[in-house]
Design an enzyme around this catalytic site. Structure first.
Site, PDB file in Angstrom:
ATOM      1  N   LYS A 198      44.589  13.298  19.077  1.00 51.36           N
ATOM      2  CA  LYS A 198      44.213  13.339  17.668  1.00 51.36           C
ATOM      3  C   LYS A 198      45.391  12.890  16.791  1.00 51.36           C
ATOM      4  O   LYS A 198      46.520  12.741  17.280  1.00 51.36           O
ATOM      5  CB  LYS A 198      43.777  14.763  17.311  1.00 51.36           C
ATOM      6  CG  LYS A 198      42.537  15.269  18.074  1.00 51.36           C
ATOM      7  CD  LYS A 198      42.128  16.632  17.530  1.00 51.36           C
ATOM      8  CE  LYS A 198      41.216  17.404  18.459  1.00 51.36           C
ATOM      9  NZ  LYS A 198      40.890  18.743  17.924  1.00 51.36           N
ATOM     10  N   TYR A 241      31.664  14.814  15.727  1.00 52.29           N
ATOM     11  CA  TYR A 241      31.700  16.277  15.626  1.00 52.29           C
ATOM     12  C   TYR A 241      30.371  16.857  15.127  1.00 52.29           C
ATOM     13  O   TYR A 241      30.351  17.972  14.602  1.00 52.29           O
ATOM     14  CB  TYR A 241      32.846  16.713  14.724  1.00 52.29           C
ATOM     15  CG  TYR A 241      34.202  16.715  15.416  1.00 52.29           C
ATOM     16  CD1 TYR A 241      34.400  17.422  16.604  1.00 52.29           C
ATOM     17  CD2 TYR A 241      35.290  16.032  14.873  1.00 52.29           C
ATOM     18  CE1 TYR A 241      35.636  17.440  17.240  1.00 52.29           C
ATOM     19  CE2 TYR A 241      36.539  16.052  15.502  1.00 52.29           C
ATOM     20  CZ  TYR A 241      36.698  16.764  16.685  1.00 52.29           C
ATOM     21  OH  TYR A 241      37.931  16.790  17.308  1.00 52.29           O
ATOM     22  N   ASN A 279      45.259  21.054  17.105  1.00 50.91           N
ATOM     23  CA  ASN A 279      45.427  21.345  18.526  1.00 50.91           C
ATOM     24  C   ASN A 279      45.505  20.095  19.398  1.00 50.91           C
ATOM     25  O   ASN A 279      45.276  20.140  20.598  1.00 50.91           O
ATOM     26  CB  ASN A 279      44.354  22.329  19.005  1.00 50.91           C
ATOM     27  CG  ASN A 279      42.952  21.777  18.853  1.00 50.91           C
ATOM     28  OD1 ASN A 279      42.772  20.614  18.506  1.00 50.91           O
ATOM     29  ND2 ASN A 279      41.955  22.600  19.140  1.00 50.91           N
ATOM     30  N   HIS A 283      41.285  16.218  22.099  1.00 49.23           N
ATOM     31  CA  HIS A 283      39.846  16.478  22.251  1.00 49.23           C
ATOM     32  C   HIS A 283      39.470  16.093  23.675  1.00 49.23           C
ATOM     33  O   HIS A 283      39.970  15.104  24.202  1.00 49.23           O
ATOM     34  CB  HIS A 283      39.028  15.623  21.277  1.00 49.23           C
ATOM     35  CG  HIS A 283      37.558  15.646  21.600  1.00 49.23           C
ATOM     36  ND1 HIS A 283      36.727  16.648  21.161  1.00 49.23           N
ATOM     37  CD2 HIS A 283      36.790  14.824  22.382  1.00 49.23           C
ATOM     38  CE1 HIS A 283      35.499  16.432  21.641  1.00 49.23           C
ATOM     39  NE2 HIS A 283      35.516  15.332  22.377  1.00 49.23           N
ATOM     40  N   GLU A 301      29.681  10.968  23.441  1.00 48.84           N
ATOM     41  CA  GLU A 301      30.943  10.712  22.743  1.00 48.84           C
ATOM     42  C   GLU A 301      31.576   9.381  23.169  1.00 48.84           C
ATOM     43  O   GLU A 301      32.126   8.656  22.334  1.00 48.84           O
ATOM     44  CB  GLU A 301      31.920  11.858  23.012  1.00 48.84           C
ATOM     45  CG  GLU A 301      31.447  13.181  22.401  1.00 48.84           C
ATOM     46  CD  GLU A 301      32.271  14.378  22.846  1.00 48.84           C
ATOM     47  OE1 GLU A 301      31.950  15.499  22.432  1.00 48.84           O
ATOM     48  OE2 GLU A 301      33.244  14.198  23.628  1.00 48.84           O
TER      49      GLU A 301
HETATM   50  P1  DAT Z   1      37.317  21.965  21.557  1.00 57.61           P
HETATM   51  O1  DAT Z   1      38.129  20.947  20.794  1.00 57.61           O
HETATM   52  O2  DAT Z   1      38.198  22.829  22.425  1.00 57.61           O
HETATM   53  O3  DAT Z   1      36.162  21.382  22.307  1.00 57.61           O
HETATM   54  P2  DAT Z   1      35.368  22.944  19.636  1.00 57.61           P
HETATM   55  O4  DAT Z   1      34.463  21.859  20.110  1.00 57.61           O
HETATM   56  O5  DAT Z   1      34.818  24.326  19.600  1.00 57.61           O
HETATM   57  O6  DAT Z   1      36.715  22.990  20.485  1.00 57.61           O
HETATM   58  O7  DAT Z   1      35.873  22.607  18.166  1.00 57.61           O
HETATM   59  C1  DAT Z   1      36.250  21.279  17.834  1.00 57.61           C
HETATM   60  C2  DAT Z   1      37.502  21.329  17.025  1.00 57.61           C
HETATM   61  O8  DAT Z   1      37.239  21.979  15.787  1.00 57.61           O
HETATM   62  C3  DAT Z   1      38.650  22.125  17.662  1.00 57.61           C
HETATM   63  O9  DAT Z   1      39.407  21.360  18.549  1.00 57.61           O
HETATM   64  C4  DAT Z   1      39.430  22.536  16.460  1.00 57.61           C
HETATM   65  C5  DAT Z   1      38.374  22.726  15.390  1.00 57.61           C
HETATM   66  N1  DAT Z   1      37.974  24.140  15.290  1.00 57.61           N
HETATM   67  C6  DAT Z   1      37.167  24.823  16.129  1.00 57.61           C
HETATM   68  N2  DAT Z   1      37.027  26.091  15.742  1.00 57.61           N
HETATM   69  C7  DAT Z   1      37.760  26.215  14.609  1.00 57.61           C
HETATM   70  C8  DAT Z   1      38.042  27.283  13.726  1.00 57.61           C
HETATM   71  N3  DAT Z   1      37.525  28.496  13.924  1.00 57.61           N
HETATM   72  N4  DAT Z   1      38.866  27.037  12.682  1.00 57.61           N
HETATM   73  C9  DAT Z   1      39.395  25.820  12.476  1.00 57.61           C
HETATM   74  N5  DAT Z   1      39.178  24.767  13.269  1.00 57.61           N
HETATM   75  C10 DAT Z   1      38.375  24.955  14.332  1.00 57.61           C
HETATM   76 MG    MG Z   2      34.408  20.547  21.662  1.00 55.64          MG
END
Ligand code: DAT
Ligand code: MG
Length: 152
Positions: free
Chosen positions: A11, A51, A114, A117, A128
């Site tokens: 990212k 997303y 973080n 992805h 995706e």
């Molecule tokens: P991942 O990236 O581990 O698949 P995800 O699909 O649940 O996680 O969420 C996508 C992204 O959205 C994640 O990398 C960071 C952001 N995100 C998820 N939950 C969040 C939260 N509670 N607060 C802020 N950002 C969040």
């Molecule tokens: Mg995810």
């Protein structure tokens, strides 16, 4: 057990912080191979599509703003059970819960920055990958996998 293909993104925070090399090497060292790779900057439309599952959540707009804020590196990564394996290398979504030695535990401190992805299922990976790559973008690394990585 099966060879899978998954989408991995470094990212914009990973690109800005100069962590691409370190991140890519972790997938390579594990025995996964890169079959497509592209630097790009997403527009809002493509970011919202990528997303889409998070639309309506409180962090959605911030996530779209962040992922479109600068260049990212998109990769298609292949290998035995690569979808779960790459998720393991990345670590849990919240770096505080990520296993020691994972990318997110080693380099990230907040959930919203973080670094990486990775697709979370076969269906997500197919959906995706099509957002980031065309069929002609993929090379074959079958020979490398068979020669060095997979068990005979
Ligand atoms: P991942 O990236 O581990 O698949 P995800 O699909 O649940 O996680 O969420 C996508 C992204 O959205 C994640 O990398 C960071 C952001 N995100 C998820 N939950 C969040 C939260 N509670 N607060 C802020 N950002 C969040
Ligand atoms: Mg995810």
């Amino acid at each position: 057990m099966a060879i899978q293909r998954t989408l991995i993104l470094c990212k914009p925070d990973a690109v800005s912080r100069g962590l691409i090399g370190d991140i890519v090497s972790r997938f390579e060292r594990r025995g996964y191979v890169i079959v497509a790779m592209k630097m790009m900057q997403l527009d809002g439309e493509r970011a919202r599509k990528h997303y889409g599952e998070h639309e309506g959540k409180p962090f959605f707009q911030g996530l779209v703003d962040f992922i479109t804020s600068g260049p990212l590196l998109a990769m298609a990564v292949e290998g035995e059970e690569a979808i779960a394996g790459c998720r393991q290398i990345m670590g849990a979504t919240n770096p505080l819960n990520a296993a020691t030695g994972s990318i997110r535990a080693d380099f990230a401190s907040t959930i919203g920055r973080n670094l990486v992805h990775g697709s979370d299922s076969h269906e997500s990976a197919e959906r995706e990958l099509a957002i980031f790559f065309q069929p002609s973008d993929f090379v074959s690394r079958k020979h490398d996998l068979e020669r060095w990585i997979l068990e005979k």
